[in-house]
Design an enzyme around this catalytic site. Structure first.
Site, short mmCIF file in Angstrom:
data_model
loop_
_atom_site.label_atom_id
_atom_site.label_comp_id
_atom_site.label_asym_id
_atom_site.label_seq_id
_atom_site.Cartn_x
_atom_site.Cartn_y
_atom_site.Cartn_z
N GLY A 92 -0.48 -5.91 2.92
CA GLY A 92 -0.73 -6.22 1.51
C GLY A 92 -1.95 -7.11 1.37
O GLY A 92 -2.55 -7.52 2.37
N SER A 93 -2.30 -7.41 0.12
CA SER A 93 -3.57 -8.12 -0.12
C SER A 93 -3.52 -9.58 0.34
O SER A 93 -4.53 -10.11 0.83
CB SER A 93 -3.93 -8.03 -1.60
OG SER A 93 -2.89 -8.55 -2.40
N ASP A 121 3.65 -12.92 6.26
CA ASP A 121 3.60 -11.73 5.42
C ASP A 121 3.65 -12.12 3.94
O ASP A 121 3.97 -13.26 3.61
CB ASP A 121 4.81 -10.82 5.77
CG ASP A 121 4.53 -9.35 5.52
OD1 ASP A 121 3.61 -9.04 4.73
OD2 ASP A 121 5.23 -8.52 6.10
N GLY A 134 6.05 -3.17 -1.62
CA GLY A 134 5.11 -2.72 -2.66
C GLY A 134 3.99 -1.89 -2.06
O GLY A 134 3.42 -1.02 -2.73
N GLU A 173 7.49 -3.93 8.65
CA GLU A 173 7.50 -5.36 8.30
C GLU A 173 8.86 -5.99 8.63
O GLU A 173 8.93 -7.10 9.14
CB GLU A 173 7.21 -5.54 6.80
CG GLU A 173 5.77 -5.23 6.43
CD GLU A 173 5.53 -5.26 4.92
OE1 GLU A 173 4.40 -5.53 4.53
OE2 GLU A 173 6.46 -5.00 4.14
N LYS A 211 5.26 -14.26 -8.16
CA LYS A 211 6.28 -13.53 -7.37
C LYS A 211 7.63 -14.24 -7.35
O LYS A 211 8.60 -13.69 -6.81
CB LYS A 211 5.79 -13.36 -5.92
CG LYS A 211 4.41 -12.77 -5.76
CD LYS A 211 4.39 -11.30 -6.06
CE LYS A 211 3.07 -10.64 -5.74
NZ LYS A 211 2.78 -10.54 -4.34
C1 5RP Z 1 3.79 -4.31 1.62
C2 5RP Z 1 4.40 -5.61 1.20
C3 5RP Z 1 3.47 -6.65 0.70
O1 5RP Z 1 3.61 -7.79 1.50
C4 5RP Z 1 3.83 -6.95 -0.72
O2 5RP Z 1 3.74 -5.75 -1.47
C5 5RP Z 1 2.91 -8.02 -1.33
O3 5RP Z 1 1.61 -7.53 -1.44
P1 5RP Z 1 0.42 -8.36 -2.08
O4 5RP Z 1 0.18 -9.53 -1.19
O5 5RP Z 1 -0.73 -7.39 -2.12
O6 5RP Z 1 0.84 -8.79 -3.46
O7 5RP Z 1 5.59 -5.81 1.24
O8 5RP Z 1 4.78 -3.37 1.93
#
Ligand code: 5RP
Length: 237
Positions: free
Chosen positions: A30-31, A86, A101, A108, A126
């Site tokens: 993710g970002s 993560d 997401g 993960e 979040k």
């Molecule tokens: C990917 C994930 C990501 O960690 C999660 O979606 C959060 O992403 P972001 O840091 O882009 O908001 O679970 O499967």
């Protein structure tokens, strides 16, 4: 940089302080995790961190680590991971999470469950009181089982959509070659442990994005007086 990216950057920077020499690190997806991986590469190449090995949680984190010359080892060849770092899509007061997401939650969760510690990095958007009130729970399913799983989930009062790709006709295909159902329960998820088990018991389900009792610490980024700052909330309960 927009304010959400500023919040993500400040937690990514703070996360690096938790990394020590000689660690085997789970590299999230993710970002937010990507910002952390970039920062980690800077610390390694400037000599501030030594002998770091990464375990990727996705094709995304693997490619990024390779591009940034971070040493990678395969999940199958490690007996334990010192620290996994993560992002998350939702975090409740007891540090139960929704992830996936980015459709990476299978690897993960494997990495998180093999890690001695799981550090979660989020911006304050979040944080939720109850999971799944608005963010759908990702469920990875075998391609020819998606309809059957969808029917079983609707018997549990969950409505689900097959996640569709952008820039490709048809559904999102995961790193493992499977599909994703995004599930919303009528009143959200109040018993994540039970829901996690019930969904994983449906034939054809690989894994769902509920991360229950796995998280040790959460770093939250927020904007205070126009400045991005980090705090670490205490776990409720
Ligand atoms: C990917 C994930 C990501 O960690 C999660 O979606 C959060 O992403 P972001 O840091 O882009 O908001 O679970 O499967």
């Amino acid at each position: 940089m927009d304010t959400q990216t500023q919040m993500k950057q400040v937690v990514a920077d703070a996360a690096i302080k938790e990394v020590k020499n000689d660690m085997i690190l789970g590299l999230g997806s993710g970002s937010t995790a990507a910002l952390m991986i970039k920062r980690l590469a800077n610390e390694i190449h400037s000599g501030k961190l030594k002998n770091i090995k990464g375990v990727a949680t996705s094709f995304q984190s693997e490619v990024l680590a390779l591009e940034l010359d971070i040493q990678l080892i395969d999940l199958a060849s490690v007996s334990e991971i010192d620290l996994a770092i993560d992002g998350a899509d939702e975090v409740d007061p007891e540090f139960q999470l929704i992830k996936g997401g980015g459709a990476c939650h299978v690897r993960e969760k494997l990495v998180a469950s093999k890690a001695n510690q799981l550090l979660i990095l989020v911006d304050e958007t979040k944080l939720v009181q109850n999971l799944n009130q608005s963010f759908p729970l990702p469920v990875e399913v075998l391609p020819n089982a998606w309809k059957h799983v969808q029917d079983m989930i609707s018997e549990m009062n969950g409505s689900s959509n097959l996640r569709m790709a952008t820039k490709k006709a048809g559904p999102v295909v995961t790193d493992q070659g499977n599909l994703i159902l995004d599930v919303l329960f009528n009143d959200g998820i109040h018993n994540p442990k039970d829901i996690e088990m019930c969904i994983n018991n449906i034939p054809g389900v690989l894994e769902n994005g509920l991360f229950v009792d796995l998280t040790d610490k959460v770093l939250v980024g927020k904007i205070e007086n126009d400045i991005p700052v980090v705090y670490s909330p205490s776990k409720a309960g």
